[in-house]
Scaffold this motif. Sequence first.
Motif, PDB file in Angstrom:
ATOM      1  N   GLY A  45      -2.872   3.892 -11.919  1.00 14.19           N
ATOM      2  CA  GLY A  45      -2.602   2.520 -11.681  1.00 14.19           C
ATOM      3  C   GLY A  45      -2.090   2.514 -10.052  1.00 14.19           C
ATOM      4  O   GLY A  45      -2.554   1.426  -9.280  1.00 14.19           O
ATOM      5  N   GLY A  46      -1.511   3.381  -9.644  1.00 11.96           N
ATOM      6  CA  GLY A  46      -1.281   3.770  -8.183  1.00 11.96           C
ATOM      7  C   GLY A  46      -2.632   3.516  -7.288  1.00 11.96           C
ATOM      8  O   GLY A  46      -2.598   3.000  -6.062  1.00 11.96           O
ATOM      9  N   THR A  47      -3.434   4.380  -7.679  1.00  9.92           N
ATOM     10  CA  THR A  47      -4.881   4.537  -7.187  1.00  9.92           C
ATOM     11  C   THR A  47      -5.479   3.141  -6.852  1.00  9.92           C
ATOM     12  O   THR A  47      -6.221   2.694  -5.999  1.00  9.92           O
ATOM     13  CB  THR A  47      -5.690   5.432  -7.903  1.00  9.92           C
ATOM     14  OG1 THR A  47      -5.008   6.699  -7.764  1.00  9.92           O
ATOM     15  CG2 THR A  47      -7.037   5.690  -7.003  1.00  9.92           C
ATOM     16  N   LEU A  48      -5.674   2.479  -8.137  1.00 12.39           N
ATOM     17  CA  LEU A  48      -6.075   1.136  -8.314  1.00 12.39           C
ATOM     18  C   LEU A  48      -5.434   0.132  -7.355  1.00 12.39           C
ATOM     19  O   LEU A  48      -6.082  -1.014  -6.721  1.00 12.39           O
ATOM     20  CB  LEU A  48      -6.346   0.506  -9.418  1.00 12.39           C
ATOM     21  CG  LEU A  48      -7.275   1.503 -10.724  1.00 12.39           C
ATOM     22  CD1 LEU A  48      -7.015   1.078 -11.920  1.00 12.39           C
ATOM     23  CD2 LEU A  48      -8.582   1.158 -10.067  1.00 12.39           C
ATOM     24  N   LEU A  49      -4.062   0.227  -7.552  1.00 10.54           N
ATOM     25  CA  LEU A  49      -3.361  -0.809  -6.719  1.00 10.54           C
ATOM     26  C   LEU A  49      -3.547  -0.467  -5.216  1.00 10.54           C
ATOM     27  O   LEU A  49      -3.381  -1.410  -4.435  1.00 10.54           O
ATOM     28  CB  LEU A  49      -1.696  -0.304  -6.984  1.00 10.54           C
ATOM     29  CG  LEU A  49      -0.699  -1.530  -6.424  1.00 10.54           C
ATOM     30  CD1 LEU A  49      -1.060  -2.947  -6.532  1.00 10.54           C
ATOM     31  CD2 LEU A  49       0.711  -1.045  -6.717  1.00 10.54           C
ATOM     32  N   LEU A  50      -3.548   0.726  -4.676  1.00 10.05           N
ATOM     33  CA  LEU A  50      -3.619   1.013  -3.462  1.00 10.05           C
ATOM     34  C   LEU A  50      -4.971   0.184  -3.007  1.00 10.05           C
ATOM     35  O   LEU A  50      -4.911  -0.315  -1.818  1.00 10.05           O
ATOM     36  CB  LEU A  50      -4.045   2.541  -3.274  1.00 10.05           C
ATOM     37  CG  LEU A  50      -4.105   3.083  -1.796  1.00 10.05           C
ATOM     38  CD1 LEU A  50      -2.692   2.691  -0.828  1.00 10.05           C
ATOM     39  CD2 LEU A  50      -4.289   4.407  -1.659  1.00 10.05           C
TER      40      LEU A  50
ATOM     41  N   THR B   1       0.865  -1.280  -0.169  1.00 12.43           N
ATOM     42  CA  THR B   1      -0.005   0.139   0.099  1.00 12.43           C
ATOM     43  C   THR B   1       0.855   1.157   0.124  1.00 12.43           C
ATOM     44  O   THR B   1       0.514   2.468  -0.526  1.00 12.43           O
ATOM     45  CB  THR B   1      -1.055  -0.144   1.113  1.00 12.43           C
ATOM     46  OG1 THR B   1      -0.098   0.056   2.453  1.00 12.43           O
ATOM     47  CG2 THR B   1      -2.044  -1.002   1.232  1.00 12.43           C
ATOM     48  N   TYR B   2       2.076   1.230   0.748  1.00 15.18           N
ATOM     49  CA  TYR B   2       2.965   2.482   0.657  1.00 15.18           C
ATOM     50  C   TYR B   2       3.490   2.704  -0.666  1.00 15.18           C
ATOM     51  O   TYR B   2       3.512   3.761  -1.114  1.00 15.18           O
ATOM     52  CB  TYR B   2       3.984   2.369   1.923  1.00 15.18           C
ATOM     53  CG  TYR B   2       3.338   2.196   2.981  1.00 15.18           C
ATOM     54  CD1 TYR B   2       2.875   3.011   3.867  1.00 15.18           C
ATOM     55  CD2 TYR B   2       3.149   0.775   3.752  1.00 15.18           C
ATOM     56  CE1 TYR B   2       2.294   3.316   5.066  1.00 15.18           C
ATOM     57  CE2 TYR B   2       2.739   0.689   4.941  1.00 15.18           C
ATOM     58  CZ  TYR B   2       2.291   1.761   5.717  1.00 15.18           C
ATOM     59  OH  TYR B   2       1.600   2.001   6.713  1.00 15.18           O
ATOM     60  N   VAL B   3       3.839   1.664  -1.574  1.00 17.01           N
ATOM     61  CA  VAL B   3       4.312   1.878  -2.766  1.00 17.01           C
ATOM     62  C   VAL B   3       3.152   2.261  -3.756  1.00 17.01           C
ATOM     63  O   VAL B   3       3.577   3.298  -4.324  1.00 17.01           O
ATOM     64  CB  VAL B   3       4.803   0.358  -3.405  1.00 17.01           C
ATOM     65  CG1 VAL B   3       5.225   0.542  -4.804  1.00 17.01           C
ATOM     66  CG2 VAL B   3       5.857  -0.091  -2.475  1.00 17.01           C
ATOM     67  N   ALA B   4       2.232   1.792  -3.539  1.00 22.03           N
ATOM     68  CA  ALA B   4       0.777   2.147  -4.450  1.00 22.03           C
ATOM     69  C   ALA B   4       0.700   3.769  -4.105  1.00 22.03           C
ATOM     70  O   ALA B   4       0.297   4.448  -4.919  1.00 22.03           O
ATOM     71  CB  ALA B   4      -0.065   1.470  -4.024  1.00 22.03           C
ATOM     72  N   ALA B   5       0.563   3.893  -2.856  1.00 23.27           N
ATOM     73  CA  ALA B   5       0.445   5.442  -2.567  1.00 23.27           C
ATOM     74  C   ALA B   5       1.250   6.589  -3.054  1.00 23.27           C
ATOM     75  O   ALA B   5       1.100   7.735  -3.459  1.00 23.27           O
ATOM     76  CB  ALA B   5       0.396   5.508  -0.892  1.00 23.27           C
ATOM     77  N   ALA B   6       2.565   6.139  -2.936  1.00 26.08           N
ATOM     78  CA  ALA B   6       3.699   6.922  -3.705  1.00 26.08           C
ATOM     79  C   ALA B   6       3.349   6.821  -5.285  1.00 26.08           C
ATOM     80  O   ALA B   6       3.729   7.894  -5.924  1.00 26.08           O
ATOM     81  CB  ALA B   6       5.153   6.058  -3.341  1.00 26.08           C
ATOM     82  N   MET B   7       3.400   5.885  -5.793  1.00 29.96           N
ATOM     83  CA  MET B   7       2.773   5.955  -7.218  1.00 29.96           C
ATOM     84  C   MET B   7       1.664   6.889  -7.504  1.00 29.96           C
ATOM     85  O   MET B   7       1.701   7.748  -8.403  1.00 29.96           O
ATOM     86  CB  MET B   7       2.166   4.677  -7.667  1.00 29.96           C
ATOM     87  CG  MET B   7       3.525   3.442  -7.913  1.00 29.96           C
ATOM     88  SD  MET B   7       2.726   1.848  -8.169  1.00 29.96           S
ATOM     89  CE  MET B   7       1.961   2.146  -9.830  1.00 29.96           C
TER      90      MET B   7
END
Length: 801
Positions: free
Chosen positions: A699-704, A545-551
């Motif tokens: 992509g980061g929003t969906l991955l989160l 989730t932290y990688v996704a939030a950074a994206m």
Amino acid sequence: MTRTQAESELEPLLALAKGVEVDEPPRPGRIRSQSNLFRALACLAGLVMVLLLPSIASQTTSGIQGDISEGTQNVHFLLSLASQLSTFWVLLVPVIFALDRAFRRDALRVIVGLLAAIIALGLTIALDAWASAAGPGTLTNALGWNNAGTTPLHADLTPVIAFVTAVRLAGRPRWQLVMWGTIALASLAALAAGYTTALGLVATYFIGRIVGYLTLYGIGTPNPRPPGTAVVAALERLGLKPSHALRIDDGTDDHRRYTVEAEGGKLDVTVLDRDQQTSGLLYRIWRGLRLRANQPRRALRSLRRSLEQESLMAYAAGAAQVRTPRLIATSEVGTEAALLAYEHVDGVRLADMPAEAITDTLLVDIWREVDLLHRQRMAHRSLDTTSIMVHGGVPYVVGLARGEIAVSDLLLRLDQAQLLTSLALRVGQERAVRTAAEVIGSQTLGAILPLLQKVALSRDTRTELRQQKDLLSNLREEILRFTPEVEIQAVRLERFRPRTIVSIVGLTIGTYFLLSQLSNVNLTQIITSAKWGWAIVALIAACVTYVAAAMMLIGFVPERLSWWRTILAQLAASFVKLVAPAAVTGVAINTRFLQRAGVRPGSAVASVGASQLTGMVIHIGLLIVFGFLTGSQSTTTEFAPSKTIVIVLLAGAAVAGALATIGRVRRLVAVRLKDMFSGVVPRLLDVLQDPRKVATGIGGTLLLTVAFVVCLDASIRAFGGSLSWTAVAVVFLTGNALGSAAPTPGGLGAVEGALTLGLTLAGLPAEQATSAVLLFRLLTFWLPVLPGWAAFTHLQRREAL
């Protein structure tokens, strides 16, 4: 004191007012005294403490009751006799008093007392019935609800206490002694006989008092305020020889004003009523608790104290050669009021003057008069445009009732900040600052700047600022332009903010909920039977989730950002969640991080707003999609049928449409959205020019969302549960939305409650749902706190946050 007694005391004084004409509205026969309301609130606070005592000190309360039982064994015969006598007299004495009042044509007092007694009796019976059926065990044991033949709220005493309170025995010491003595004897007898408990008797007393005071407040008490004829009679006794008096309505509730024609000229008379000394007391107490300064030294003043304070300020201001109406005389008006007679100033308040009539010369003269006051270390404490009277182009300082002498520098600066803001509301910030600097100087003007806060201003001024929301910021900018070299030192006036109280209350509720959930869970069995392989999967998903939030953040910032530092910034936000609501944390940390990374403040706010707006749109879209998918499933673990989703959405749309038809609501929403997402559209257009940025952000929003759903699903499976993936997604999206809206740190309490309820409704057993939510929150909220603190400290040392 009854109305008859008050009038009889005024009779010798009223004889002096014969032949003097008084114009005033009809005097109400009954008034609602705020002192009765405050007494009821004080008794309510005492009752709450009594009800909390069994939970805090159960051993102490049970020990007290045991000591009382042992101590009464040796005098059992005497107490039995006292019980029989008190049971008879506790009802007979009020009847005798009622007959006495009826013969003296004071039956209304008795009727009010009977009404209070009836209400108290009904409330007692209702509370006893409720406690016997559903009362908390600790409370019912301590108060005696669970003991056979015991009633904690004495059904005989509560109505009598309410009656005695409502009939107002002040000034009748014999009746007070007899009635309260009989009540005390009956209480002691009931306690010794085991009919009630010590805490039960205290609760009985407080409930009776509360009902009595609230009955008095609701119905009102006889008006003790002396009429205008008594006021002019007091002036006659002072040798001022009044001939006519006119009541003036100046919109205030804490005093009355009269314009009086007298032999030596007109007088402005202020009348202080004893019952009005509590006017606005709750607000003053709130301000005193909330602010470090700007509160009166005494929130509640006696009538004598108020008279002396205003007289002292008037004489001191006159000695300082401040233009203020001269105080001619003071006097008591009976026992319930006092007056101050001022020399009449035939002028107009600054608040009522047209803007074009307020010249720069007048503004400078106003500041000079206030400066004279301040040079003698006197603060006015309410310097708004109603406190300045203008006569022949010359200002007079009026309304010194709240003023104080020998004050600190801070109170003087607060006075100046109040006056500067009030003048700026009338003539604009440029003229207000320029004319102030001409008198007090640029250095003093700069010292006012950090005090230009809404919380430091009067209630009326804050109301006016709602119409000119940018005035304070414009006023600060004008001062900085006028004194660019000034060194600003921040001043914190508030001890706490209202949202701090909301957060504390919410955190307390959340903690209580969490502990209550833990009390129903066998942690040992859960730990030994859990499938920790799924827990590892949940941990990995939580890290993703932290990688996704950074994206998500990088995708909406056209400038180049460090991946590693951006991930650390998201981890640092997990530490700040402990002290701030979830909706505030991410925005504040990311905005600060972008500014430190070299992004301009406006662009940083716009980038974070763009990511938040995109995330909100995708969040709502996923909730709708997964809601329909969940409803279309025919498994036993379906979360909600699609028809329900449709009905909820249509109902929400109907409510939103109805609210949109209200102009005020529509404008409020528009302003809030504009403030939240101003500059977002241009920022989005910049991002759309780079497809890689768009893919990264979306992509980061969906991955989160996917990572959080996987984490929750794995937490469920770790305890042997199983739900459809779409049902888990709906539960998470709903719980996350509630957590973001909650004012508690990190959504504590709201998230746990929503997720547990959602999983239970989806078909998961309550114990599995609670265990899964606790593991999910451990991995996503509590476990990252320590790494988040390390990331926060590291970024601050590198000046990246």
